[in-house]
Design an enzyme around this catalytic site. Sequence first.
Site, mmCIF file in Angstrom:
data_model
loop_
_atom_site.group_PDB
_atom_site.id
_atom_site.type_symbol
_atom_site.label_atom_id
_atom_site.label_comp_id
_atom_site.label_asym_id
_atom_site.label_seq_id
_atom_site.Cartn_x
_atom_site.Cartn_y
_atom_site.Cartn_z
ATOM 1 N N HIS A 176 0.820 -1.215 0.000
ATOM 2 C CA HIS A 176 0.000 0.000 0.000
ATOM 3 C C HIS A 176 0.857 1.270 0.000
ATOM 4 O O HIS A 176 0.529 2.241 0.675
ATOM 5 C CB HIS A 176 -0.931 -0.022 1.215
ATOM 6 C CG HIS A 176 -2.220 0.701 1.010
ATOM 7 N ND1 HIS A 176 -2.270 2.039 0.682
ATOM 8 C CD2 HIS A 176 -3.503 0.291 1.086
ATOM 9 C CE1 HIS A 176 -3.535 2.415 0.577
ATOM 10 N NE2 HIS A 176 -4.308 1.370 0.809
ATOM 11 N N GLU A 307 -2.195 -0.559 -6.155
ATOM 12 C CA GLU A 307 -2.219 -1.764 -5.330
ATOM 13 C C GLU A 307 -2.606 -2.957 -6.205
ATOM 14 O O GLU A 307 -3.781 -3.166 -6.482
ATOM 15 C CB GLU A 307 -3.225 -1.596 -4.190
ATOM 16 C CG GLU A 307 -3.008 -0.364 -3.331
ATOM 17 C CD GLU A 307 -4.276 0.014 -2.565
ATOM 18 O OE1 GLU A 307 -4.813 -0.841 -1.832
ATOM 19 O OE2 GLU A 307 -4.744 1.164 -2.713
#
EC number: 5.1.3.3
Length: 342
Positions: A176, A307
């Site tokens: 992330h 992501e």
Amino acid sequence: MVSVTRAVFGDLPLGAGTVEKFQLQSDQLRVDIISWGCTITALEVKDRQGRASDVVLGFDELEGYLQKQPYFGAVVGRVANRIAKGTFTLDGKEYKLAINNGPNSLHGGVKGFDKVLWTPRVLSNGVEFSRVSPDGEEGYPGELKVWVMYTLDGGELVVNYRAQASQTTPVNLTNHSYFNLAGQGSPNIYDHEVTIEADAFLPVDEVLIPTGEIASVQGTAFDLRKPVELGKHLQEFHVNGFDHNFCLKGSKEKRFCARVHHAGSGRVLEVYTTQPGVQFYTGNFLDGTLKGKSGAGYPKHSGFCLETQSWPDAVNQPHFPPVLLKPGEEYDHTTWFKFSVA
């Protein structure tokens, strides 16, 4: 050649352990990764003049990562992204997960993989972290052994995720990191030019759960197949930003996912992955209240995430690519972050 150095980053409260930092350096990149959440805390990339800047958002000290913060640089799991209402049914049994994002479960729950200490192992060109997620952790079934390996190769940072389960469980692992190719602390990402190699995306409801539709990007704000300058694009389509899964083209082999170019510095990030999707997130929930590295405030749209992942809520949407890992199988996915200048 890659050098790997190891140092103490900080101590967890109440004697819960020591967090270490691993610095990976090649002729083109320098990456700092800590054993708390397998978190990338710094990533220095040269611009076209050869000047290095840190291009990821984060904190100078461990305390920053222990506070409530939006997963800066961390590995999230057991299941990245959202699971509707925090429930799913497997072999006739309903599982209830921790609810931590409106009515849903996000990024593994209250204490996901980003909020635990991992065991490191130094490699010649990187570092591997491992842990065992116990049966029932955050409501998930079965014990899960997990390995996350970061390696450097010139201008490329390679992240490999592997997992093995003692009983069938959903697994979806990602990193992330929030990037700003102008350098972390720069006020926004509007001057970044973005390309995402996806013909389809997943529309979401008001709590950001996919509706189940797999929609064509054609004629929408989500058509990023040709480069767009982000600020102008958001204005033109009157959108607040992106927080959506893009459905990637190609097979399970390494595929091109996205390219981001910052004309001012010349920095380019290309992402390749074996995963079927990528969540493109433009930092819509950042609000400037967290003080980051060197005292930087991180306002809305001051960083972006790519992501790579399985599709969100796939455990409840049978027509999405499967996310269940069975005993005897191995979860094995890789994402490549390739930096250059143009």
